[in-house]
Scaffold this active site. Sequence first.
Site, PDB file in Angstrom:
ATOM      1  N   MET A 202     -48.836  17.676  14.914  1.00  0.00           N
ATOM      2  CA  MET A 202     -49.510  17.091  13.761  1.00  0.00           C
ATOM      3  C   MET A 202     -50.576  18.039  13.219  1.00  0.00           C
ATOM      4  SD  MET A 202     -48.244  13.986  13.103  1.00  0.00           S
ATOM      5  CE  MET A 202     -46.764  14.985  13.139  1.00  0.00           C
TER       6      MET A 202
ATOM      7  N   ASN B  47     -61.915  26.668  22.594  1.00  0.00           N
ATOM      8  CA  ASN B  47     -62.082  25.242  22.846  1.00  0.00           C
ATOM      9  C   ASN B  47     -62.861  24.632  21.679  1.00  0.00           C
ATOM     10  OD1 ASN B  47     -63.682  22.822  23.879  1.00  0.00           O
ATOM     11  ND2 ASN B  47     -62.274  23.173  25.590  1.00  0.00           N
TER      12      ASN B  47
ATOM     13  N   THR C 222     -57.091  17.498  17.232  1.00  0.00           N
ATOM     14  CA  THR C 222     -56.673  17.644  18.619  1.00  0.00           C
ATOM     15  C   THR C 222     -56.021  16.329  19.058  1.00  0.00           C
ATOM     16  OG1 THR C 222     -58.823  16.851  19.390  1.00  0.00           O
ATOM     17  CG2 THR C 222     -58.562  19.244  19.145  1.00  0.00           C
TER      18      THR C 222
ATOM     19  N   HIS D 215     -56.553  11.373  21.259  1.00  0.00           N
ATOM     20  CA  HIS D 215     -56.127  10.007  21.567  1.00  0.00           C
ATOM     21  C   HIS D 215     -55.695   9.865  23.020  1.00  0.00           C
ATOM     22  CE1 HIS D 215     -52.350  12.112  20.675  1.00  0.00           C
ATOM     23  NE2 HIS D 215     -51.805  11.259  21.518  1.00  0.00           N
TER      24      HIS D 215
ATOM     25  N   TYR E 179     -56.345  16.842  25.599  1.00  0.00           N
ATOM     26  CA  TYR E 179     -57.610  17.502  25.236  1.00  0.00           C
ATOM     27  C   TYR E 179     -58.097  18.324  26.426  1.00  0.00           C
ATOM     28  CZ  TYR E 179     -62.134  17.989  22.851  1.00  0.00           C
ATOM     29  OH  TYR E 179     -63.254  18.477  22.202  1.00  0.00           O
TER      30      TYR E 179
ATOM     31  N   TYR F 157     -59.657  12.495  11.338  1.00  0.00           N
ATOM     32  CA  TYR F 157     -58.283  12.531  10.856  1.00  0.00           C
ATOM     33  C   TYR F 157     -57.331  11.745  11.758  1.00  0.00           C
ATOM     34  CZ  TYR F 157     -55.037  13.898   7.343  1.00  0.00           C
ATOM     35  OH  TYR F 157     -54.164  13.830   6.282  1.00  0.00           O
TER      36      TYR F 157
ATOM     37  N   CYS G 253     -42.288  13.417   0.926  1.00  0.00           N
ATOM     38  CA  CYS G 253     -42.663  13.221  -0.476  1.00  0.00           C
ATOM     39  C   CYS G 253     -43.318  11.851  -0.607  1.00  0.00           C
ATOM     40  CB  CYS G 253     -41.407  13.312  -1.342  1.00  0.00           C
ATOM     41  SG  CYS G 253     -41.678  13.123  -3.092  1.00  0.00           S
TER      42      CYS G 253
ATOM     43  N   GLY H 182     -50.718   7.727  17.551  1.00  0.00           N
ATOM     44  CA  GLY H 182     -51.823   8.294  16.783  1.00  0.00           C
ATOM     45  C   GLY H 182     -53.162   8.195  17.470  1.00  0.00           C
TER      46      GLY H 182
END
Length: 565
Positions: A183, A245, A267, A270, A276, A325, A413, A495
């Site tokens: 992502m 990092n 990153t 989650h 992470y 994000y 799209c 996510g």
Amino acid sequence: MTQSQGQDPRLDTSRTIRAPHGTTLRAKSWLTEAPLRMLMNNLDPDVAEHPHALVVYGGIGRAARNWACFDKIVEVLERLEDDQTLLVQSGKPVGVFPTHKNAPRVLIANSNLVPHWANWEHFNELDKQGLMMYGQMTAGSWIYIGSQGIVQGTYETFVAVAKKHFAGEAKGRWVLTGGLGGMGGAQPLAATMAGFSMIAVECDESRIDYRLRTGYVDKKATTLEEALAIVKESDTPVSVGLLGNAADVFAELVERNITPDVVTDQTSAHDPLNGYLPQGWSMAYAAEMRQQDESTVVKAAKQSMAVQVKAMLELQSRGAATLDYGNNIRQMALEEGVENAFDFPGFVPAYIRPLFCEGIGPFRWAALSGDPEDIYKTDQKVKELIPDNPHLHNWLDMARERIQFQGLPARICWVGLKDRERLGQAFNEMVKNGELKAPIVIGRDHLDSGSVASPNRETEGMMDGSDAVSDWPLLNALLNTAGGATWVSLHHGGGVGMGFSQHSGMVICCDGTEDASARIARVLHNDPATGVMRHADAGYDIAKQCAAQQGLDLPMLNEELSKLK
């Protein structure tokens, strides 16, 4: 496939999976060939992050629970009839049942836990026992198309950031972010498309190298000084993958009094166990510790996230446009005592929600033929059917010029309720009349207007306070099943991680038949319409206007909608 005792059944370094191309079927029809090819495409080494471990993207987002399950899914799809439906439970094929030709050929449920037990600790125990799989969003639902899948959404967000904070002018400005995985890897290309430069911090050098090879990042740097110099000296937007990092680099910028124009992060925060890297740890040490002491890894990762979020908050106070994000890093920092972690907004309420109100979201399609020309022809068809949207045309032109296909050729799209069905019908007609070499599949990210409940991301700050109500994605999945999508999925934890989201996905195959046309009419109208419904129900005027214009029947709102027509 047989596994020796003690061997991880999810790991097989001897196999390379790629989707078949062309018109020769392994399955009995295109309706079963489509999920077969898209499952395999998810594990193409040009698509997946760690295909030998069945990991597609997003930490440990997998396409199948283990290799034995993958093989059995393939075997079943090859024999499945057009009046049967395969049930997949967290990446494991558990049943084939009689249905009918307009029912989905596959129904998928991934990572779903009873709410009281919906946490990483319980999931990880089940995962270790081979009882569950993390499906992320499009990993376990077999419609991941590589980093392109999020490029346009990220591009739209950066364009919105430029409009809101910089009068629409991104030239000479730069974005700081972390993460270049499946992502996050879309960020550098999206940033330069929107006119920004970017420094993206990534601790895994192989990921930087991969983004360089595929054209998603322009340069690599091994020190912050080198990265800053590249950005400063470039006359045009440039992206830099900085080996390091994220917590270290973000904090160093604060210490050196260097303030980016925009700050965000992608990153895999989650998933603190797998996604992470704690400060001061090497990749090898982290891998070793995950096997020995999970709780120590999680604690160290979350402490480092807290450092990063504190730096983001400080950069925000110094004038940087700062946004989350959607990886839940604010929540992780909050749990480590950063009480003001949510002082910077999520990207959906800040920039994307007006699009969701009109059912506009990440509509995507893939060419089962494997021929890029099929995608280029559909690009042109989109322009013909939506002639008055120069922003969309610009996106399609940039995508063709700058985005390399990964696996089966595909396109993302962002279009909404008024256009998705029209495009689907046009693509189906192109298959029917031979303009395209083989059928097209149409799907979307679970990050869409009506298919997700995620209080720290897509449904953050809903105006009626319904952020955590997850009836909506359940209704979306049920309606797409009733409408005849080719496969439908219902997931938890994508996510933002376990306990923080529920979401659904759908894919429909355009095989050129009249039956497909009827299914497209239902599914590609109903699916975005649930997003308009959900936002209208929450009180958004834009959604009510769209519902009125598109003639939606919303019983509790119809009287109000009638006055808007």
